[in-house]
Write an enzyme that holds these catalytic residues in place. Structure first.
Site, PDB file in Angstrom:
ATOM      1  N   PHE A 138       0.874  -1.185   0.000  1.00 38.60           N
ATOM      2  CA  PHE A 138       0.000   0.000   0.000  1.00 38.60           C
ATOM      3  C   PHE A 138       0.913   1.238   0.000  1.00 38.60           C
ATOM      4  O   PHE A 138       1.916   1.273   0.726  1.00 38.60           O
ATOM      5  CB  PHE A 138      -0.871  -0.042   1.259  1.00 38.60           C
ATOM      6  CG  PHE A 138      -1.966   0.975   1.276  1.00 38.60           C
ATOM      7  CD1 PHE A 138      -3.166   0.733   0.624  1.00 38.60           C
ATOM      8  CD2 PHE A 138      -1.805   2.174   1.956  1.00 38.60           C
ATOM      9  CE1 PHE A 138      -4.190   1.681   0.650  1.00 38.60           C
ATOM     10  CE2 PHE A 138      -2.822   3.124   1.979  1.00 38.60           C
ATOM     11  CZ  PHE A 138      -4.019   2.869   1.323  1.00 38.60           C
ATOM     12  N   ASP A 210       2.035  -5.478   8.469  1.00 40.74           N
ATOM     13  CA  ASP A 210       0.868  -4.603   8.401  1.00 40.74           C
ATOM     14  C   ASP A 210      -0.362  -5.504   8.273  1.00 40.74           C
ATOM     15  O   ASP A 210      -0.483  -6.256   7.301  1.00 40.74           O
ATOM     16  CB  ASP A 210       1.011  -3.671   7.186  1.00 40.74           C
ATOM     17  CG  ASP A 210      -0.144  -2.689   7.071  1.00 40.74           C
ATOM     18  OD1 ASP A 210      -1.279  -3.061   7.424  1.00 40.74           O
ATOM     19  OD2 ASP A 210       0.092  -1.559   6.605  1.00 40.74           O
ATOM     20  N   TYR A 235     -10.441   0.739  11.282  1.00 38.76           N
ATOM     21  CA  TYR A 235     -11.708   1.059  10.611  1.00 38.76           C
ATOM     22  C   TYR A 235     -12.101   0.084   9.520  1.00 38.76           C
ATOM     23  O   TYR A 235     -13.110   0.275   8.875  1.00 38.76           O
ATOM     24  CB  TYR A 235     -11.668   2.482  10.052  1.00 38.76           C
ATOM     25  CG  TYR A 235     -10.460   2.810   9.188  1.00 38.76           C
ATOM     26  CD1 TYR A 235     -10.393   2.365   7.880  1.00 38.76           C
ATOM     27  CD2 TYR A 235      -9.400   3.558   9.681  1.00 38.76           C
ATOM     28  CE1 TYR A 235      -9.292   2.665   7.079  1.00 38.76           C
ATOM     29  CE2 TYR A 235      -8.300   3.865   8.902  1.00 38.76           C
ATOM     30  CZ  TYR A 235      -8.253   3.413   7.596  1.00 38.76           C
ATOM     31  OH  TYR A 235      -7.168   3.702   6.820  1.00 38.76           O
ATOM     32  N   LYS A 236     -11.288  -0.948   9.269  1.00 42.41           N
ATOM     33  CA  LYS A 236     -11.664  -1.909   8.222  1.00 42.41           C
ATOM     34  C   LYS A 236     -12.526  -3.000   8.868  1.00 42.41           C
ATOM     35  O   LYS A 236     -13.610  -2.724   9.351  1.00 42.41           O
ATOM     36  CB  LYS A 236     -10.418  -2.401   7.503  1.00 42.41           C
ATOM     37  CG  LYS A 236      -9.828  -1.268   6.648  1.00 42.41           C
ATOM     38  CD  LYS A 236      -8.471  -1.535   6.051  1.00 42.41           C
ATOM     39  CE  LYS A 236      -8.026  -0.323   5.244  1.00 42.41           C
ATOM     40  NZ  LYS A 236      -6.595  -0.295   4.973  1.00 42.41           N
ATOM     41  N   ARG A 382     -12.502  -4.425  -6.432  1.00 45.95           N
ATOM     42  CA  ARG A 382     -12.287  -5.178  -5.176  1.00 45.95           C
ATOM     43  C   ARG A 382     -13.616  -5.418  -4.486  1.00 45.95           C
ATOM     44  O   ARG A 382     -14.461  -4.528  -4.402  1.00 45.95           O
ATOM     45  CB  ARG A 382     -11.440  -4.356  -4.200  1.00 45.95           C
ATOM     46  CG  ARG A 382     -10.005  -4.244  -4.507  1.00 45.95           C
ATOM     47  CD  ARG A 382      -9.220  -3.728  -3.296  1.00 45.95           C
ATOM     48  NE  ARG A 382      -9.885  -2.681  -2.515  1.00 45.95           N
ATOM     49  CZ  ARG A 382      -9.409  -2.156  -1.407  1.00 45.95           C
ATOM     50  NH1 ARG A 382      -8.261  -2.606  -0.915  1.00 45.95           N
ATOM     51  NH2 ARG A 382     -10.040  -1.202  -0.761  1.00 45.95           N
TER      52      ARG A 382
HETATM   53  C1  PLP Z   1      -5.901   0.943   4.887  1.00 46.35           C
HETATM   54  C2  PLP Z   1      -4.424   0.811   4.892  1.00 46.35           C
HETATM   55  C3  PLP Z   1      -3.609   1.833   5.372  1.00 46.35           C
HETATM   56  C4  PLP Z   1      -4.231   3.129   5.836  1.00 46.35           C
HETATM   57  O1  PLP Z   1      -3.370   3.930   6.528  1.00 46.35           O
HETATM   58  P1  PLP Z   1      -3.962   5.230   7.257  1.00 46.35           P
HETATM   59  O2  PLP Z   1      -2.841   5.813   7.966  1.00 46.35           O
HETATM   60  O3  PLP Z   1      -5.093   4.777   8.106  1.00 46.35           O
HETATM   61  O4  PLP Z   1      -4.510   6.137   6.191  1.00 46.35           O
HETATM   62  C5  PLP Z   1      -2.242   1.616   5.398  1.00 46.35           C
HETATM   63  N1  PLP Z   1      -1.701   0.460   4.965  1.00 46.35           N
HETATM   64  C6  PLP Z   1      -2.469  -0.535   4.462  1.00 46.35           C
HETATM   65  C7  PLP Z   1      -1.844  -1.803   4.000  1.00 46.35           C
HETATM   66  C8  PLP Z   1      -3.842  -0.376   4.403  1.00 46.35           C
HETATM   67  O5  PLP Z   1      -4.596  -1.341   3.906  1.00 46.35           O
END
Ligand code: PLP
Length: 423
Positions: A138, A210, A235-236, A382
Site C-alpha cells: 500500500f 501490516d 476502521y476496516k 475489489r
Molecule cells: C488501509 C491501509 C492503510 C491506511 O493507513 P492510514 O494511515 O489509516 O490512512 C495503510 N496500509 C495498508 C496496508 C492499508 O490497507
C-alpha cells in the site's frame, strides 16, 4: 445488439440461491449480521475499506458524550478510565491478534504507527542498514518507509514476498527489517506470515507486519509466530468507524530496548511529573505519543465487543466459504473477468479482486444496483466479504448483478466519466 456471454436461467439462479441458503444456515457466524447497523437491501462489499458500524457503537458514543464528557468533564480522565484507553483498547485488539496483554497499543493512524515501528525496529538492529519490503505494498507503507529510511540512513530493497527469502540469503547480515503486508490490498493474496517471519529471524532480521486487511478475519497469532512488530488500522474489518485509531504491537521481548522515535509526554514513565527529561514508560505504553482521541477510542472499543460474540476462527471459516463461492460463481457466470485472488484457502482471506479493463465503470454500475465494492487503479474491482455481515446469499446477488451490468453495458454508461476523489 450487445452479445450476451452467458444467459443466467431462472433455474441457475434458483440453484445458486439454494446453495447460498444452505451455506448461510450452516455458517459458524450465523446471526452475526444482527450485531451491525446496515441499510436493508444493500450488499455491502466494502467492509475491507470502511467497516459497517456495529450496533454497540451508537450507545457507546451517546454515553461518551452525555455521561462521561458531558457529566464528568475533566474528571473522566480518571473516573471513566480515559487515560488507560490506548492500553485497554490495545489489549482488546491484541486478543483478536493472538497477542498477550500489554503488547498492543491503540492510537494514531496506521501511517504514523508505521513510522514509529520502522524506526523502532531498525534501532533494535544496530549495524544493519537494509530494510526489505514489497514494491506492491500500500503506498503509505512505502512512502513512510522511504522517510524512515532517510532518517535512519537505511537502504530500502524491494522484493515480492515470495522473493524475500532469496534477498535475505543474499544480504543476510545486512538486513535489519523485513516489513510486509499480510494481505496484498490490491490482489487479495494472503502472504505466509509464519514462514516469512521465520526467514527474517534466520537472517537475524526483525519482521514487521501490516495487518490492515487481516485483523478480525484471519487468526494472526502474533505471539505464537514470534512476530516482532505489527501495525494495522481500526476502521476496516474491526469496524471502529472512519478514521478510527490504529494499533501498534511490539513483542514483549523487545520492550526494554524499544525506542519511540516520536516520544511524547503520554509515553513518559510519569506523565504528570511534568519532567522535562524523557524517561520511557515500561512496556508498550512507551510507544504512546500524545493525547488519544477519546471519542474515537470509545467507538472502537464498543465495535470490538462484536468479538465477544464471535471467534476470529469462525470469521475466518465463513470468509473462506463466502469468497470461495463468489469466485467460483464468477468463473462460471462471468468468464470475461479475471479472478485475480488466489483460489487456495491458505492464500486468500476475505477479499476477492476481479480484473477487467472497465473495472471502474463496473464498480460504479454495481453500486447503482446496490452492490458496493471499490476500485483500485488501473483495472481492479475489489470486493470485501466482511464475513460477519456479508452472507453467501449476498455473494450470489453480487455475481448476478455483475452479470446483468455487463450484459446491459451499464459499466460503459456516460454517467461514470469522472472519478470521485475516493474510488
Ligand atoms: C488501509 C491501509 C492503510 C491506511 O493507513 P492510514 O494511515 O489509516 O490512512 C495503510 N496500509 C495498508 C496496508 C492499508 O490497507
Amino acid at each position: 445488439m450487445r452479445p450476451t456471454v452467458l444467459v443466467v436461467t431462472a433455474t441457475t439462479a434458483q440453484t445458486l440461491a439454494r446453495r447460498a441458503a444452505a451455506l448461510d444456515d450452516a455458517s459458524p457466524v450465523r446471526g452475526a449480521r444482527d450485531l451491525f447497523d446496515l441499510p436493508p437491501g444493500l450488499v455491502y462489499l466494502d467492509g475491507n475499506s470502511l467497516g459497517a458500524p456495529p450496533t454497540a457503537v451508537r450507545a457507546a458514543l451517546a454515553d461518551a458524550v452525555e455521561q462521561q464528557w458531558g457529566g464528568h468533564l475533566v474528571r473522566a480522565w480518571n473516573d471513566d478510565g480515559w487515560w488507560e484507553l490506548p492500553l485497554r483498547v490495545g489489549d482488546r485488539i491484541g486478543a483478536i491478534l493472538g497477542a498477550a496483554p500489554g503488547t498492543t497499543l491503540a492510537g494514531d493512524s496506521t501511517s504514523i504507527n508505521l513510522y514509529k515501528a520502522y524506526l523502532a525496529a531498525v534501532a533494535l538492529r544496530p549495524g544493519r542498514g537494509v530494510a526489505v519490503t514489497d514494491p506492491g505494498s500500500f503506498p503509505t507503507d512505502l512512502h513512510v518507509l522511504g522517510a524512515a529510511a532517510e532518517v535512519a540512513g537505511l537502504e530500502v530493497v524491494t522484493a515480492r514476498p515470495v522473493d524475500v527469502p532469496g534477498v535475505l540469503a543474499a544480504r543476510s547480515s545486512e538486513v535489519a527489517l523485513v516489513a510486509l503486508s499480510h494481505l496484498d490490498y490490491r490482489t487479495g493474496e494472503l502472504h505466509d506470515l509464519p514462514a516469512l517471519t521465520a526467514a527474517a529471524h534466520e537472517s537475524g532480521a526483525l519482521a514487521l507486519w501490516d495487518l490492515c486487511h487481516t485483523a478480525g478475519v484471519v487468526p494472526v497469532d502474533l505471539d505464537r509466530h514470534h512476530v516482532d512488530l505489527a501495525v494495522g488500522c481500526g476502521y476496516k474489518y474491526l469496524g471502529g468507524g472512519p478514521g478510527a485509531p490504529a494499533y501498534l504491537y511490539a513483542a514483549a521481548r523487545h520492550h526494554d530496548r524499544l525506542r519511540n522515535p516520536l516520544p511524547g509526554w503520554n509515553g513518559h514513565a510519569e506523565p504528570f511529573a511534568m519532567d522535562t527529561a524523557y524517561r520511557p514508560a515500561p512496556g508498550v505504553a512507551r510507544m504512546r505519543t500524545g493525547t488519544p482521541p477519546v471519542l474515537a477510542m470509545l467507538a472502537l472499543e464498543a465495535a470490538l465487543t462484536v468479538y465477544d460474540h464471535v471467534a476470529v476462527e469462525a470469521a475466518r471459516a465463513a470468509s473462506l466459504t463466502v469468497t470461495g463461492l463468489f469466485a467460483g460463481v464468477v468463473d462460471t457466470l462471468v468468464p470475461e473477468v479475471e479472478v485475480v485472488t488466489p483460489r487456495t484457502d491458505d492464500r486468500r482471506a476475505a477479499q476477492v479482486a476481479l480484473r477487467h479493463p472497465e473495472a471502474y465503470g463496473i464498480v460504479r454500475a454495481l453500486a447503482a444496483r446496490g452492490v458496493v465494492g471499490d476500485f483500485r487503479t488501473p483495472d481492479v474491482a475489489r470486493f470485501g466479504f466482511a464475513p460477519l455481515y456479508v452472507t453467501h446469499a449476498d455473494a450470489v446477488t453480487a455475481v448476478l448483478a455483475l452479470r446483468a451490468v455487463l450484459d446491459a453495458g451499464e459499466h460503459l454508461s456516460p454517467a461514470f466519466p469522472n472519478r470521485s476523489p475516493v474510488t
